[in-house]
Scaffold this active site. Structure first.
Site, PDB file in Angstrom:
ATOM      1  N   LEU A   1       0.816  -1.205   0.000  1.00 43.80           N
ATOM      2  CA  LEU A   1       0.000   0.000   0.000  1.00 43.80           C
ATOM      3  C   LEU A   1       0.852   1.258   0.000  1.00 43.80           C
ATOM      4  O   LEU A   1       0.447   2.284  -0.500  1.00 43.80           O
ATOM      5  CB  LEU A   1      -0.950   0.003   1.195  1.00 43.80           C
ATOM      6  CG  LEU A   1      -2.020   1.097   1.199  1.00 43.80           C
ATOM      7  CD1 LEU A   1      -2.901   0.968  -0.039  1.00 43.80           C
ATOM      8  CD2 LEU A   1      -2.861   1.018   2.430  1.00 43.80           C
TER       9      LEU A   1
ATOM     10  N   TYR B   1      -2.787   8.687   4.190  1.00 42.86           N
ATOM     11  CA  TYR B   1      -2.174   8.753   5.519  1.00 42.86           C
ATOM     12  C   TYR B   1      -1.547   7.415   5.901  1.00 42.86           C
ATOM     13  O   TYR B   1      -0.464   7.363   6.477  1.00 42.86           O
ATOM     14  CB  TYR B   1      -3.224   9.159   6.570  1.00 42.86           C
ATOM     15  CG  TYR B   1      -4.375   8.187   6.657  1.00 42.86           C
ATOM     16  CD1 TYR B   1      -4.352   7.137   7.548  1.00 42.86           C
ATOM     17  CD2 TYR B   1      -5.474   8.312   5.799  1.00 42.86           C
ATOM     18  CE1 TYR B   1      -5.393   6.227   7.611  1.00 42.86           C
ATOM     19  CE2 TYR B   1      -6.512   7.404   5.861  1.00 42.86           C
ATOM     20  CZ  TYR B   1      -6.474   6.368   6.764  1.00 42.86           C
ATOM     21  OH  TYR B   1      -7.495   5.457   6.814  1.00 42.86           O
ATOM     22  N   TYR B   2      -2.219   6.325   5.574  1.00 38.70           N
ATOM     23  CA  TYR B   2      -1.725   4.985   5.904  1.00 38.70           C
ATOM     24  C   TYR B   2      -0.500   4.646   5.058  1.00 38.70           C
ATOM     25  O   TYR B   2       0.511   4.167   5.571  1.00 38.70           O
ATOM     26  CB  TYR B   2      -2.844   3.965   5.684  1.00 38.70           C
ATOM     27  CG  TYR B   2      -2.465   2.549   6.030  1.00 38.70           C
ATOM     28  CD1 TYR B   2      -2.319   2.157   7.348  1.00 38.70           C
ATOM     29  CD2 TYR B   2      -2.270   1.604   5.032  1.00 38.70           C
ATOM     30  CE1 TYR B   2      -1.973   0.858   7.682  1.00 38.70           C
ATOM     31  CE2 TYR B   2      -1.927   0.301   5.346  1.00 38.70           C
ATOM     32  CZ  TYR B   2      -1.779  -0.069   6.668  1.00 38.70           C
ATOM     33  OH  TYR B   2      -1.437  -1.358   6.984  1.00 38.70           O
ATOM     34  N   ALA B   3      -0.574   4.935   3.767  1.00 38.87           N
ATOM     35  CA  ALA B   3       0.550   4.657   2.869  1.00 38.87           C
ATOM     36  C   ALA B   3       1.772   5.483   3.260  1.00 38.87           C
ATOM     37  O   ALA B   3       2.899   4.984   3.253  1.00 38.87           O
ATOM     38  CB  ALA B   3       0.147   4.954   1.425  1.00 38.87           C
TER      39      ALA B   3
END
Length: 92
Positions: free
Chosen positions: A2, A12-14
């Site tokens: 990801l 935001y996660y990546a």
């Protein structure tokens, strides 16, 4: 994966995953002369409640994001799931 191929609404996660990988690679080079090893563990996909009831979101949806990050909103998923159930029942 990801961190390389981010989905809409997951930036935001990546970014977090990518940052941890980068700092770990840098740390490895810094401490290698001291005999310290650094290992990055990146497990594959596994079932969690990450986007289920543990997910919190703003109660107000921003209309400008409806076709991009807004598609990940919980109520959108519930509507899609309801529509899928209706379609399945029609074909039974």
């Amino acid at each position: 994966m990801l961190a390389i191929h981010a989905s809409m609404g997951s930036g935001y996660y990546a970014a977090s995953k990518s940052a941890l990988e980068s700092i770990s690679e840098s740390l490895k080079k810094e401490v290698e002369p001291l005999g310290i090893k650094v290992m990055i563990v990146e497990p594959g996909a596994f079932r969690t409640n990450f986007t289920g009831s543990s997910l919190t979101q703003s109660p107000k949806a921003i209309e400008d994001y409806a076709l991009t990050a807004g598609t990940r909103r919980i109520e959108k998923k519930r509507i899609m799931e309801s529509n899928l159930v209706i379609l399945i029942k029609r074909h039974l």
